[in-house]
Enzyme design. Structure first.
Site, PDB file in Angstrom:
ATOM      1  N   HIS A 105       0.850  -1.201   0.000  1.00 42.12           N
ATOM      2  CA  HIS A 105       0.000   0.000   0.000  1.00 42.12           C
ATOM      3  C   HIS A 105       0.874   1.234   0.000  1.00 42.12           C
ATOM      4  O   HIS A 105       1.849   1.302   0.742  1.00 42.12           O
ATOM      5  CB  HIS A 105      -0.900   0.035   1.239  1.00 42.12           C
ATOM      6  CG  HIS A 105      -1.920  -1.048   1.238  1.00 42.12           C
ATOM      7  ND1 HIS A 105      -1.647  -2.314   1.658  1.00 42.12           N
ATOM      8  CD2 HIS A 105      -3.218  -1.053   0.830  1.00 42.12           C
ATOM      9  CE1 HIS A 105      -2.722  -3.063   1.519  1.00 42.12           C
ATOM     10  NE2 HIS A 105      -3.695  -2.325   1.021  1.00 42.12           N
TER      11      HIS A 105
ATOM     12  N   LYS B 299      -1.386  -7.877  -4.188  1.00 41.81           N
ATOM     13  CA  LYS B 299      -2.244  -6.686  -4.080  1.00 41.81           C
ATOM     14  C   LYS B 299      -1.351  -5.445  -4.078  1.00 41.81           C
ATOM     15  O   LYS B 299      -0.467  -5.332  -3.216  1.00 41.81           O
ATOM     16  CB  LYS B 299      -3.067  -6.763  -2.785  1.00 41.81           C
ATOM     17  CG  LYS B 299      -4.012  -5.595  -2.577  1.00 41.81           C
ATOM     18  CD  LYS B 299      -4.788  -5.752  -1.268  1.00 41.81           C
ATOM     19  CE  LYS B 299      -5.734  -4.590  -1.055  1.00 41.81           C
ATOM     20  NZ  LYS B 299      -6.192  -4.473   0.323  1.00 41.81           N
TER      21      LYS B 299
ATOM     22  N   LYS C  85     -13.663  22.778 -21.965  1.00 44.92           N
ATOM     23  CA  LYS C  85     -14.470  22.804 -23.198  1.00 44.92           C
ATOM     24  C   LYS C  85     -13.725  23.401 -24.388  1.00 44.92           C
ATOM     25  O   LYS C  85     -14.011  23.054 -25.526  1.00 44.92           O
ATOM     26  CB  LYS C  85     -15.764  23.595 -22.977  1.00 44.92           C
ATOM     27  CG  LYS C  85     -16.812  22.839 -22.197  1.00 44.92           C
ATOM     28  CD  LYS C  85     -18.105  23.643 -22.105  1.00 44.92           C
ATOM     29  CE  LYS C  85     -19.132  22.913 -21.274  1.00 44.92           C
ATOM     30  NZ  LYS C  85     -20.351  23.670 -21.087  1.00 44.92           N
TER      31      LYS C  85
HETATM   32  P1  NAP Z   1     -17.200  29.689 -17.921  1.00 44.69           P
HETATM   33  O1  NAP Z   1     -16.764  29.345 -19.296  1.00 44.69           O
HETATM   34  O2  NAP Z   1     -16.229  29.548 -16.806  1.00 44.69           O
HETATM   35  O3  NAP Z   1     -17.750  31.200 -17.944  1.00 44.69           O
HETATM   36  C1  NAP Z   1     -18.183  31.833 -16.769  1.00 44.69           C
HETATM   37  C2  NAP Z   1     -18.769  33.184 -17.123  1.00 44.69           C
HETATM   38  O4  NAP Z   1     -19.340  33.724 -15.935  1.00 44.69           O
HETATM   39  C3  NAP Z   1     -17.723  34.170 -17.597  1.00 44.69           C
HETATM   40  O5  NAP Z   1     -18.329  35.012 -18.539  1.00 44.69           O
HETATM   41  C4  NAP Z   1     -17.361  34.921 -16.323  1.00 44.69           C
HETATM   42  O6  NAP Z   1     -16.967  36.255 -16.552  1.00 44.69           O
HETATM   43  C5  NAP Z   1     -18.709  34.977 -15.635  1.00 44.69           C
HETATM   44  N1  NAP Z   1     -18.553  35.065 -14.184  1.00 44.69           N
HETATM   45  C6  NAP Z   1     -18.060  34.148 -13.353  1.00 44.69           C
HETATM   46  N2  NAP Z   1     -18.111  34.574 -12.084  1.00 44.69           N
HETATM   47  C7  NAP Z   1     -18.636  35.831 -12.128  1.00 44.69           C
HETATM   48  C8  NAP Z   1     -18.917  36.804 -11.139  1.00 44.69           C
HETATM   49  N3  NAP Z   1     -18.690  36.568  -9.846  1.00 44.69           N
HETATM   50  N4  NAP Z   1     -19.442  37.984 -11.538  1.00 44.69           N
HETATM   51  C9  NAP Z   1     -19.684  38.229 -12.846  1.00 44.69           C
HETATM   52  N5  NAP Z   1     -19.430  37.345 -13.822  1.00 44.69           N
HETATM   53  C10 NAP Z   1     -18.907  36.149 -13.469  1.00 44.69           C
HETATM   54  O7  NAP Z   1     -18.448  28.809 -17.482  1.00 44.69           O
HETATM   55  P2  NAP Z   1     -19.649  28.269 -18.421  1.00 44.69           P
HETATM   56  O8  NAP Z   1     -19.377  26.875 -18.830  1.00 44.69           O
HETATM   57  O9  NAP Z   1     -19.948  29.268 -19.455  1.00 44.69           O
HETATM   58  O10 NAP Z   1     -20.825  28.201 -17.346  1.00 44.69           O
HETATM   59  C11 NAP Z   1     -21.476  29.374 -16.928  1.00 44.69           C
HETATM   60  C12 NAP Z   1     -22.785  29.007 -16.282  1.00 44.69           C
HETATM   61  O11 NAP Z   1     -23.600  28.275 -17.181  1.00 44.69           O
HETATM   62  C13 NAP Z   1     -22.643  28.117 -15.049  1.00 44.69           C
HETATM   63  O12 NAP Z   1     -23.478  28.600 -14.059  1.00 44.69           O
HETATM   64  C14 NAP Z   1     -23.131  26.765 -15.499  1.00 44.69           C
HETATM   65  O13 NAP Z   1     -23.790  26.068 -14.450  1.00 44.69           O
HETATM   66  C15 NAP Z   1     -24.122  27.137 -16.565  1.00 44.69           C
HETATM   67  N6  NAP Z   1     -24.270  26.044 -17.557  1.00 44.69           N
HETATM   68  C16 NAP Z   1     -25.452  25.396 -17.612  1.00 44.69           C
HETATM   69  C17 NAP Z   1     -25.642  24.390 -18.526  1.00 44.69           C
HETATM   70  C18 NAP Z   1     -26.950  23.658 -18.568  1.00 44.69           C
HETATM   71  O14 NAP Z   1     -27.052  22.661 -19.289  1.00 44.69           O
HETATM   72  N7  NAP Z   1     -27.957  24.123 -17.869  1.00 44.69           N
HETATM   73  C19 NAP Z   1     -24.617  24.042 -19.417  1.00 44.69           C
HETATM   74  C20 NAP Z   1     -23.413  24.736 -19.345  1.00 44.69           C
HETATM   75  C21 NAP Z   1     -23.251  25.738 -18.398  1.00 44.69           C
HETATM   76  P3  NAP Z   1     -15.438  36.655 -16.873  1.00 44.69           P
HETATM   77  O15 NAP Z   1     -15.244  36.424 -18.342  1.00 44.69           O
HETATM   78  O16 NAP Z   1     -15.364  38.064 -16.485  1.00 44.69           O
HETATM   79  O17 NAP Z   1     -14.581  35.747 -16.031  1.00 44.69           O
END
Ligand code: NAP
Length: 504
Positions: A113, A138, A282
């Site tokens: 381990h 193991k 992504k």
């Molecule tokens: P991401 O690529 O990390 O982008 C995050 C975005 O949110 C950026 O534009 C960031 O702004 C902004 N942000 C983060 N914290 C912030 C804060 N405190 N104040 C203001 N702006 C803020 O993430 P993502 O994949 O796009 O996901 C974003 C959201 O979409 C998440 O809540 C996720 O749960 C949701 N989502 C949902 C689904 C669904 O199927 N329902 C699918 C994908 C994502 P900056 O550019 O200034 O950093």
């Protein structure tokens, strides 16, 4: 085989746990190092399934802190009592030759381990253990990165004698779930949460029900989620339920990935058939795929990978899912105001000409912006990092405004594609409620919580609201279709997701 360790601190409770474990396991490990006065005779007489007796010292991650002679005497006694297996540590193995027991059916597991790491000299460890007189060896190590699992996989593929091997810790969970494919003699599962004997050990119900471990075989196709974090994702329970309900021989596991380059290179040999991709990979994953769907290419983000005979194809199922959810929401809201038929005839393109305020410019916002633009919406991007808002606006052909201007926005539809309001910060909201006006459509892409503070306030203001779950359900369904060619039930995905989210 599935082995359940018994970690009770007294023989009475141990016997109870052994009886319970015997209903679901194939083999029991009696951890006598957890017990104060292990009555071995009584415990072995009470066995229903084969038993491994283990008396692990503290130096190997166990609880036995007495002297070495006492510790080994207990194992000797277990052998005299015809225990099915005893587990003896690699550095105590000379004890075996000194105390040969000719007339015993007891098999010897010689174990190593490492609770710190998966060391570089695994092959040497294997060689040493295989020459120790063991019946089974193991080798259990701690995974500090997802690719440590692949090193264990390679070791098992080359092993010439029965070998139990897997990684501990969160990164190592996949080696426990995929133990048959890896080639391990057995895997361990706890009887219930709180009764684990090692870090990363999952409970038996999760292995049996979520990961269908009994049904896995060498033909089981592996799928998984690439992301970080992944531990709270509801995708494993959704896709594994779909595999079960739709009679597909597949299993879906979480891959917690720090270094995408290393992961994509090392995991080729496991022939994973498909991946979901989430934060933060992504975009970075796009450098590792052979063909990209044109929509995903334009968006610049991939959330789904399909392995076509070794060639990886990338897709984006977020885009279509988000558009469909908004279209359905608008159809439904205008249907309830004007009457179904009238609404349907007027709203063949329900998003055309609508003013949309899109908050965020990350992966989700990009997918949504391109999707809505194609449907004729007039989009304005608001993002904390204004440069990123401008860049998305340029790419997708829409407008951008400074994040401070959010307080004066006027729109038909507002979409939150930021994590503001997401669990655990559920008291946050990206918008002041004074901006929310009756008749607006508010779409929050967050699905945990199911109704964010933004949506609660919007509902009270008379807006039409929709949360992130329907989008999540649709993007998951589209992934499943890409991988298997089968169309799953949206209702089933929603039901499983709701159960998981409400139970969590
Ligand atoms: P991401 O690529 O990390 O982008 C995050 C975005 O949110 C950026 O534009 C960031 O702004 C902004 N942000 C983060 N914290 C912030 C804060 N405190 N104040 C203001 N702006 C803020 O993430 P993502 O994949 O796009 O996901 C974003 C959201 O979409 C998440 O809540 C996720 O749960 C949701 N989502 C949902 C689904 C669904 O199927 N329902 C699918 C994908 C994502 P900056 O550019 O200034 O950093």
């Amino acid at each position: 085989m599935i082995c359940i360790p018994i970690v009770a601190d007294n023989p009475e409770s141990a016997l109870q746990d052994m009886a319970e474990a015997s209903k679901v396991a194939d083999i029991i490990e009696l951890r006598v190092d957890y017990m104060k006065n292990p009555d071995l005779k009584r415990l072995l007489e009470g066995r229903i399934l084969p038993v491994i007796v283990t008396n692990r010292p503290v130096r190997e991650g166990g609880r036995f802190s007495g002297n070495e002679e006492e510790r080994l005497a207990l194992l000797k006694r277990a052998r005299e009592l015809q225990a099915d297996y005893i587990d003896i540590e690699h550095d105590s193995v000379q004890y075996l030759s000194a105390h040969r027991a000719p007339a015993t059916k007891t098999k010897i597991i010689v174990s190593y381990h490492n609770f710190r790491e998966t060391p570089n000299d695994l092959t040497n460890v294997y060689q040493r253990l295989s020459q120790s007189g063991a019946d089974i060896i193991k080798i259990v190590t701690f995974a500090n990165t997802i690719t440590d699992n692949i090193r264990i996989y390679r070791l098992l593929q080359q092993a010439e004698m029965p070998t139990i091997s897997f990684c501990m810790g969160e990164y190592g969970m996949i080696s426990r779930i995929l133990y048959k494919r890896f080639g391990s003699y057995l895997t361990f599962a706890s009887l219930k949460t709180g009764k684990e004997s090692a870090p990363g050990q999952m409970n038996i119900n999760e292995l049996l029900n979520t990961y269908q471990i009994r049904k896995q075989d060498n033909h089981t196709s592996i799928y998984g989620l690439i992301g970080n974090p992944v531990s709270h994702s509801i995708s494993p329970v959704i896709h594994n339920t779909l595999f079960r309900e739709m009679n597909c021989n597949g299993v879906y596991v979480p891959f917690k990935v720090d270094n995408i380059n290393e992961f994509m290179r090392e995991f080729r040999e496991l022939h994973v058939k498909g991946f979901s991709v989430t934060i933060p990979h992504k975009q970075s994953v796009m450098g590792h795929i052979n063909e990209i769907d044109p929509i995903a290419q334009r968006i610049g983000a991939v959330n789904t990978l399909l392995n076509k005979d070794g060639q990886l194809a990338g897709f984006n199922t977020d885009c279509e899912a988000a558009v469909k959810v908004l279209e359905d929401t608008i159809q439904r809201s205008s249907g309830s105001m004007q009457g179904e038929n009238d609404a349907l005839s007027k709203n063949n393109l329900p998003l055309k000409g609508k003013n949309v305020a899109l908050l965020g410019a990350g992966g989700a916002a990009r997918a949504i912006a391109f999707g809505l633009k194609e449907r004729g919406a007039l989009i304005t991007i608001y993002n904390r990092n204004y440069g990123r808002a401008q860049s998305l606006a340029r790419d997708a052909g829409c407008l951008s405004r400074k994040y401070e201007d959010i307080h004066s926005l006027v729109a038909d539809i507002v979409i939150n594609a930021t994590p503001i309001g997401m669990f655990p910060k559920v008291n946050e909201t990206p918008l002041d409620k004074s901006i929310l006006k009756p008749g607006m459509v508010i779409f929050d892409t967050i699905y945990n919580p199911l109704e964010t503070k933004l949506l609660q306030e919007a509902r009270r203001q008379g807006c039409t609201v929709v949360g992130g779950l329907p989008m999540f359900v649709r993007q998951a369904a589209a992934q499943f279709k890409l991988w298997t060619g089968q169309t799953p039930s949206l209702e089933l995905i929603e039901k499983v997701a709701l159960e998981k989210l409400r139970g969590a």
